[in-house]
Scaffold this motif. Structure first.
Motif, PDB file in Angstrom:
ATOM      1  N   LEU A  56      11.621  45.069  16.605  1.00 35.43           N
ATOM      2  CA  LEU A  56      10.374  44.358  16.851  1.00 35.43           C
ATOM      3  C   LEU A  56      10.616  42.853  16.760  1.00 35.43           C
ATOM      4  CD1 LEU A  56       7.955  46.505  14.626  1.00 35.43           C
ATOM      5  CD2 LEU A  56       8.780  46.968  16.957  1.00 35.43           C
ATOM      6  N   ILE A  57      10.225  42.131  17.820  1.00 31.65           N
ATOM      7  CA  ILE A  57      10.440  40.681  17.883  1.00 31.65           C
ATOM      8  C   ILE A  57       9.089  39.982  18.018  1.00 31.65           C
ATOM      9  CG2 ILE A  57      11.614  38.795  19.066  1.00 31.65           C
ATOM     10  CD1 ILE A  57      13.627  40.809  20.138  1.00 31.65           C
ATOM     11  N   HIS A  58       8.765  39.141  17.059  1.00 32.19           N
ATOM     12  CA  HIS A  58       7.479  38.446  17.028  1.00 32.19           C
ATOM     13  C   HIS A  58       7.437  37.286  18.031  1.00 32.19           C
ATOM     14  CE1 HIS A  58       9.196  34.907  15.099  1.00 32.19           C
ATOM     15  NE2 HIS A  58       9.887  35.733  14.316  1.00 32.19           N
ATOM     16  N   GLY A  59       6.253  36.702  18.175  1.00 29.33           N
ATOM     17  CA  GLY A  59       6.061  35.577  19.076  1.00 29.33           C
ATOM     18  C   GLY A  59       6.174  34.234  18.379  1.00 29.33           C
ATOM     19  N   SER A  60       5.878  33.156  19.100  1.00 28.03           N
ATOM     20  CA  SER A  60       5.981  31.798  18.576  1.00 28.03           C
ATOM     21  C   SER A  60       5.029  31.596  17.401  1.00 28.03           C
ATOM     22  CB  SER A  60       5.657  30.771  19.669  1.00 28.03           C
ATOM     23  OG  SER A  60       6.588  30.846  20.715  1.00 28.03           O
ATOM     24  N   ALA A  61       5.478  30.837  16.409  1.00 24.82           N
ATOM     25  CA  ALA A  61       4.694  30.490  15.219  1.00 24.82           C
ATOM     26  C   ALA A  61       4.257  31.722  14.439  1.00 24.82           C
ATOM     27  CB  ALA A  61       3.489  29.634  15.591  1.00 24.82           C
ATOM     28  N   SER A  62       4.992  32.816  14.586  1.00 26.88           N
ATOM     29  CA  SER A  62       4.667  34.051  13.875  1.00 26.88           C
ATOM     30  C   SER A  62       5.883  34.485  13.058  1.00 26.88           C
ATOM     31  CB  SER A  62       4.233  35.131  14.874  1.00 26.88           C
ATOM     32  OG  SER A  62       3.665  36.223  14.210  1.00 26.88           O
ATOM     33  N   SER A  63       5.895  35.740  12.643  1.00 23.90           N
ATOM     34  CA  SER A  63       6.974  36.218  11.785  1.00 23.90           C
ATOM     35  C   SER A  63       6.952  37.741  11.733  1.00 23.90           C
ATOM     36  CB  SER A  63       6.813  35.658  10.359  1.00 23.90           C
ATOM     37  OG  SER A  63       5.714  36.274   9.716  1.00 23.90           O
ATOM     38  N   ILE A 113      12.852  41.178  12.668  1.00 19.52           N
ATOM     39  CA  ILE A 113      13.555  39.946  12.318  1.00 19.52           C
ATOM     40  C   ILE A 113      12.604  38.758  12.413  1.00 19.52           C
ATOM     41  CG2 ILE A 113      15.807  40.803  13.086  1.00 19.52           C
ATOM     42  CD1 ILE A 113      15.472  39.116  15.623  1.00 19.52           C
ATOM     43  N   ASP A 114      12.856  37.768  11.563  1.00 18.48           N
ATOM     44  CA  ASP A 114      12.256  36.455  11.746  1.00 18.48           C
ATOM     45  C   ASP A 114      13.228  35.651  12.600  1.00 18.48           C
ATOM     46  OD1 ASP A 114       9.919  36.717  10.232  1.00 18.48           O
ATOM     47  OD2 ASP A 114      10.929  36.175   8.364  1.00 18.48           O
ATOM     48  N   LEU A 115      12.789  35.263  13.786  1.00 10.50           N
ATOM     49  CA  LEU A 115      13.648  34.441  14.629  1.00 10.50           C
ATOM     50  C   LEU A 115      13.987  33.129  13.930  1.00 10.50           C
ATOM     51  CD1 LEU A 115      11.796  34.943  18.035  1.00 10.50           C
ATOM     52  CD2 LEU A 115      13.965  36.002  17.340  1.00 10.50           C
ATOM     53  N   LEU A 116      15.088  32.518  14.312  1.00  6.68           N
ATOM     54  CA  LEU A 116      15.452  31.231  13.736  1.00  6.68           C
ATOM     55  C   LEU A 116      14.270  30.270  13.885  1.00  6.68           C
ATOM     56  CD1 LEU A 116      18.056  29.863  12.519  1.00  6.68           C
ATOM     57  CD2 LEU A 116      18.236  28.679  14.714  1.00  6.68           C
ATOM     58  N   GLY A 117      13.960  29.546  12.805  1.00  2.00           N
ATOM     59  CA  GLY A 117      12.846  28.611  12.830  1.00  2.00           C
ATOM     60  C   GLY A 117      11.539  29.200  12.380  1.00  2.00           C
ATOM     61  N   GLY A 141      24.809  48.013  12.297  1.00  2.00           N
ATOM     62  CA  GLY A 141      25.429  49.226  12.822  1.00  2.00           C
ATOM     63  C   GLY A 141      24.585  49.959  13.843  1.00  2.00           C
ATOM     64  N   VAL A 142      23.674  49.256  14.496  1.00  2.00           N
ATOM     65  CA  VAL A 142      22.797  49.861  15.501  1.00  2.00           C
ATOM     66  C   VAL A 142      23.469  49.784  16.866  1.00  2.00           C
ATOM     67  CG1 VAL A 142      20.575  49.677  16.679  1.00  2.00           C
ATOM     68  CG2 VAL A 142      20.722  49.271  14.202  1.00  2.00           C
ATOM     69  N   GLY A 143      23.616  50.936  17.521  1.00  2.00           N
ATOM     70  CA  GLY A 143      24.265  50.967  18.824  1.00  2.00           C
ATOM     71  C   GLY A 143      23.300  50.952  19.986  1.00  2.00           C
ATOM     72  N   HIS A 144      22.077  51.428  19.757  1.00  2.00           N
ATOM     73  CA  HIS A 144      21.060  51.489  20.813  1.00  2.00           C
ATOM     74  C   HIS A 144      19.696  51.246  20.187  1.00  2.00           C
ATOM     75  CE1 HIS A 144      24.051  53.301  23.495  1.00  2.00           C
ATOM     76  NE2 HIS A 144      24.349  54.134  22.509  1.00  2.00           N
ATOM     77  N   ALA A 145      18.809  50.574  20.928  1.00  2.00           N
ATOM     78  CA  ALA A 145      17.462  50.320  20.410  1.00  2.00           C
ATOM     79  C   ALA A 145      16.478  50.151  21.550  1.00  2.00           C
ATOM     80  CB  ALA A 145      17.448  49.066  19.534  1.00  2.00           C
ATOM     81  N   VAL A 146      15.266  50.620  21.326  1.00  2.00           N
ATOM     82  CA  VAL A 146      14.145  50.230  22.171  1.00  2.00           C
ATOM     83  C   VAL A 146      13.639  48.918  21.594  1.00  2.00           C
ATOM     84  CG1 VAL A 146      11.798  50.775  22.908  1.00  2.00           C
ATOM     85  CG2 VAL A 146      13.526  52.587  22.795  1.00  2.00           C
ATOM     86  N   VAL A 147      13.576  47.884  22.411  1.00  2.00           N
ATOM     87  CA  VAL A 147      13.237  46.542  21.927  1.00  2.00           C
ATOM     88  C   VAL A 147      11.807  46.208  22.326  1.00  2.00           C
ATOM     89  CG1 VAL A 147      13.884  44.111  21.913  1.00  2.00           C
ATOM     90  CG2 VAL A 147      15.654  45.869  22.113  1.00  2.00           C
ATOM     91  N   VAL A 148      11.023  45.827  21.330  1.00  2.00           N
ATOM     92  CA  VAL A 148       9.602  45.540  21.510  1.00  2.00           C
ATOM     93  C   VAL A 148       9.362  44.068  21.216  1.00  2.00           C
ATOM     94  CG1 VAL A 148       7.261  46.192  20.848  1.00  2.00           C
ATOM     95  CG2 VAL A 148       9.127  47.886  20.680  1.00  2.00           C
ATOM     96  N   GLY A 149       8.759  43.354  22.158  1.00  2.00           N
ATOM     97  CA  GLY A 149       8.469  41.953  21.947  1.00  2.00           C
ATOM     98  C   GLY A 149       7.002  41.656  22.118  1.00  2.00           C
ATOM     99  N   HIS A 150       6.449  40.842  21.224  1.00  2.00           N
ATOM    100  CA  HIS A 150       5.061  40.400  21.343  1.00  2.00           C
ATOM    101  C   HIS A 150       5.045  38.956  21.818  1.00  2.00           C
ATOM    102  CE1 HIS A 150       1.309  38.596  19.357  1.00  2.00           C
ATOM    103  NE2 HIS A 150       0.910  39.255  20.427  1.00  2.00           N
ATOM    104  N   SER A 151       4.233  38.676  22.827  1.00  2.00           N
ATOM    105  CA  SER A 151       4.060  37.325  23.357  1.00  2.00           C
ATOM    106  C   SER A 151       5.426  36.753  23.742  1.00  2.00           C
ATOM    107  CB  SER A 151       3.335  36.462  22.324  1.00  2.00           C
ATOM    108  OG  SER A 151       2.942  35.224  22.864  1.00  2.00           O
ATOM    109  N   SER A 152       5.780  35.566  23.240  1.00  2.00           N
ATOM    110  CA  SER A 152       7.065  34.967  23.615  1.00  2.00           C
ATOM    111  C   SER A 152       8.245  35.778  23.101  1.00  2.00           C
ATOM    112  CB  SER A 152       7.153  33.534  23.103  1.00  2.00           C
ATOM    113  OG  SER A 152       7.042  33.492  21.696  1.00  2.00           O
ATOM    114  N   GLY A 153       8.002  36.647  22.114  1.00  2.00           N
ATOM    115  CA  GLY A 153       9.064  37.546  21.672  1.00  2.00           C
ATOM    116  C   GLY A 153       9.497  38.487  22.772  1.00  2.00           C
ATOM    117  N   LEU A 160       6.804  45.309  26.196  1.00  2.00           N
ATOM    118  CA  LEU A 160       6.281  43.951  26.089  1.00  2.00           C
ATOM    119  C   LEU A 160       4.792  44.012  25.784  1.00  2.00           C
ATOM    120  CD1 LEU A 160       8.020  42.325  29.211  1.00  2.00           C
ATOM    121  CD2 LEU A 160       8.927  42.650  26.885  1.00  2.00           C
ATOM    122  N   ILE A 161       4.385  43.322  24.734  1.00  6.81           N
ATOM    123  CA  ILE A 161       2.984  43.305  24.313  1.00  6.81           C
ATOM    124  C   ILE A 161       2.410  41.913  24.549  1.00  6.81           C
ATOM    125  CG2 ILE A 161       1.377  43.675  22.404  1.00  6.81           C
ATOM    126  CD1 ILE A 161       3.480  45.466  21.095  1.00  6.81           C
TER     127      ILE A 161
END
Length: 283
Positions: free
Chosen positions: A42-49, A69-73, A102-114, A134-135
């Motif tokens: 799960l990847i958050h959007g800008s100014a989020s966490s 993850i919390d993206l850099l910044g 150790g993750v070899g495969h993942a479904v990646v979910v992003g919200h907004s800019s994530g 994509l959300i």
């Protein structure tokens, strides 16, 4: 790799850890659910966490290992003034985190800019990304609603509570939505440089090529969820993703830019169904 345990967040929130990546940057990571289950990143959007996913995660962990993850910044990750916040660099860090776990495969979910970071990760590491969800991720800059607080952040940083709430308000479908204090606190911890650089990086990535064009070339299974009452991106633009072969597009009536916070069960249902299909395909 350096791993250090972080202290607990607010009541009920997962304990995270900090991973020191190859470039020396410390990225905050949370993991929930069975370690041997299929992975959702799960990847958050800008100014989020990572906190933006708190209400959704318990609905996903019955059948998934959920990595946030919390993206850099952002959040509890490093916020270097000399760091690069380009979407491609953020994607590289996300991939490195999965490698370290150790993750070899993942479904990646992003919200907004994530969602842009999720697409960039699939471009860089197609063998790692099984599918994308994509959300409320705008397909291109033409879909951006450039009005009010959504167009620019506060003129000063750190902002006052009133300024921060005004800045964040367009992330929800209705005025008066009670934005979680934890999310506001994480936004306040950002630096002006990390905020403006991250927002500018998303703009640059979308200027280079719209997301549907990138996704068509990738050929990855795609789920698009979009709150119909989004006040940052025109929800009608979700139709742009229809050019991606076999893309699933779901509009969510009555919800705004952050359905994962406004109505977690309605967000989780199509996401779980989509992820389950990807697991069957992988077998």
């Amino acid at each position: 790799m350096t791993v250090s345990e972080g202290g607990p967040y607010a009541s009920g929130e997962a304990v995270g850890s900090a991973l020191e990546l190859g470039g020396g940057e410390r990225i905050h990571v949370c993991q929930d659910g069975p370690r041997d289950a299929p992975v959702l990143l799960l990847i958050h959007g800008s100014a989020s966490s990572t906190r933006s996913w708190d209400q959704l995660v318990p609905l996903l962990t019955g059948v998934h290992r959920v990595v946030r993850i919390d993206l850099l910044g952002h959040g509890r990750s490093d916020k270097p003034d000399d760091g690069t916040y380009a979407v491609t660099d953020q994607a590289h860090r996300a991939g490195e985190v999965l490698d370290r776990l150790g993750v070899g495969h993942a479904v990646v979910v992003g919200h907004s800019s994530g969602g842009a970071v999720a697409v960039a990760l699939a471009e860089q590491r197609p063998e790692l990304v099984t599918a994308l969800a994509l959300i409320n991720t705008g397909p291109g800059l033409h879909a951006f609603i450039a009005t009010g607080a959504a167009a620019a952040g506060p003129a000063q940083w750190p902002p006052s509570d009133e300024q921060l709430r005004e800045f964040a308000s367009s992330g929800f479908s209705r005025a008066g939505y009670e934005i979680p204090d934890e999310l506001l606190a994480d936004a306040r911890r950002m630096t002006l440089h990390s905020l403006t650089s991250s927002m500018g990086a998303t703009r640059t990535y979308l200027e280079q090529q719209p997301l549907p064009d990138r996704l068509t070339v990738l050929g990855k299974p795609l789920l698009v969820l979009f709150g119909e009452d989004d006040r940052r991106w025109r929800s009608s633009s979700a139709a742009d993703y229809a050019v991606v072969p076999d893309a699933e597009i779901h509009l969510l009536p009555g919800l705004g830019h952050s359905p994962l916070l406004e109505d977690p069960p309605r967000t989780a249902e199509p996401l779980l169904g989509f992820a389950a299909v990807q697991g069957v395909r992988a077998e």
